[in-house]
Scaffold this active site. Structure first.
Site, PDB file in Angstrom:
ATOM      1  N   GLU A 144      47.403  44.442  41.526  1.00  0.00           N
ATOM      2  CA  GLU A 144      47.769  43.790  42.787  1.00  0.00           C
ATOM      3  C   GLU A 144      48.607  42.544  42.551  1.00  0.00           C
ATOM      4  O   GLU A 144      49.584  42.301  43.270  1.00  0.00           O
ATOM      5  CB  GLU A 144      46.508  43.385  43.570  1.00  0.00           C
ATOM      6  CG  GLU A 144      45.599  44.535  43.931  1.00  0.00           C
ATOM      7  CD  GLU A 144      44.469  44.749  42.930  1.00  0.00           C
ATOM      8  OE1 GLU A 144      43.370  45.097  43.362  1.00  0.00           O
ATOM      9  OE2 GLU A 144      44.700  44.578  41.709  1.00  0.00           O
ATOM     10  N   HIS A 202      46.403  41.774  36.990  1.00  0.00           N
ATOM     11  CA  HIS A 202      45.882  42.952  37.678  1.00  0.00           C
ATOM     12  C   HIS A 202      47.027  43.626  38.436  1.00  0.00           C
ATOM     13  O   HIS A 202      48.055  42.999  38.731  1.00  0.00           O
ATOM     14  CB  HIS A 202      44.799  42.554  38.666  1.00  0.00           C
ATOM     15  CG  HIS A 202      43.524  42.111  38.021  1.00  0.00           C
ATOM     16  ND1 HIS A 202      42.350  41.982  38.723  1.00  0.00           N
ATOM     17  CD2 HIS A 202      43.235  41.759  36.738  1.00  0.00           C
ATOM     18  CE1 HIS A 202      41.389  41.579  37.912  1.00  0.00           C
ATOM     19  NE2 HIS A 202      41.906  41.420  36.704  1.00  0.00           N
ATOM     20  N   CYS A 261      39.524  42.778  43.545  1.00  0.00           N
ATOM     21  CA  CYS A 261      38.509  41.806  43.126  1.00  0.00           C
ATOM     22  C   CYS A 261      38.720  40.514  43.927  1.00  0.00           C
ATOM     23  O   CYS A 261      39.657  40.403  44.729  1.00  0.00           O
ATOM     24  CB  CYS A 261      38.628  41.532  41.627  1.00  0.00           C
ATOM     25  SG  CYS A 261      40.121  40.623  41.167  1.00  0.00           S
ATOM     26  N   CYS A 310      42.240  38.897  43.332  1.00  0.00           N
ATOM     27  CA  CYS A 310      43.323  39.613  44.002  1.00  0.00           C
ATOM     28  C   CYS A 310      43.226  39.486  45.523  1.00  0.00           C
ATOM     29  O   CYS A 310      44.240  39.316  46.197  1.00  0.00           O
ATOM     30  CB  CYS A 310      43.310  41.075  43.574  1.00  0.00           C
ATOM     31  SG  CYS A 310      43.750  41.296  41.832  1.00  0.00           S
TER      32      CYS A 310
END
Length: 149
Positions: free
Chosen positions: A55, A53, A83, A86
């Site tokens: 992040e 992701h 999420c 993360c």
């Protein structure tokens, strides 16, 4: 922070790079003392890595640059609400502040589905703000998914 708009704009440009690679358009940057420590955009499809992701990519980049797995005093700007995965990584890295653009009603872990950053049992508190350039981020996401239908 007076440069929040600038750094979120940078994250939006990274999100556009993700879209060009047929990845969900999310971008993230990590800044400390107005210096860029790391950046990233969604890459799970291209890398066959569910943890890639925006992040996480930005955290990896910043930790490599600083040669430290802790990022105390830093701010993470991301175009979509983090999420659970993360949010957990952000807490472990000791990021001080998260600024995100758009809320994520299905998986958001900063108030939408969960409120991880305000969980009192955890040993690190992350200050979180949202809404900066939310319209731009939402439009980018909407257009991306609309083109896929």
């Amino acid at each position: 922070m007076k440069n929040d708009r600038y750094w979120m704009g940078h994250a939006l440009e990274l999100a556009k790079r993700a879209a060009l690679q047929n990845e969900v358009p999310v971008g993230a940057v990590i800044v400390r003392d107005d210096n860029l420590l790391g950046e990233g955009f969604n890459q799970p499809i291209k890398s066959n890595d569910p943890t890639a992701h925006a992040e996480i990519m930005a955290l990896r980049s910043a930790c490599q640059k600083t040669e430290n797995y802790r990022l105390a005093g830093s701010t993470l700007y991301v175009t979509l609400e983090p999420c659970l995965m993360c949010a957990g990584a952000i807490i472990h890295a000791r990021v001080e502040r998260v600024v995100f653009a758009s809320k994520e009603p299905k998986t958001g872990a900063s108030g939408s589905c969960f409120d991880v950053f305000n969980t009192q049992q955890l040993n690190h508190y992350v200050h979180c703000e949202h809404g900066l350039l939310a319209k731009e981020s939402s439009t980018l996401l909407h257009d991306f998914f609309q083109a896929r239908r």
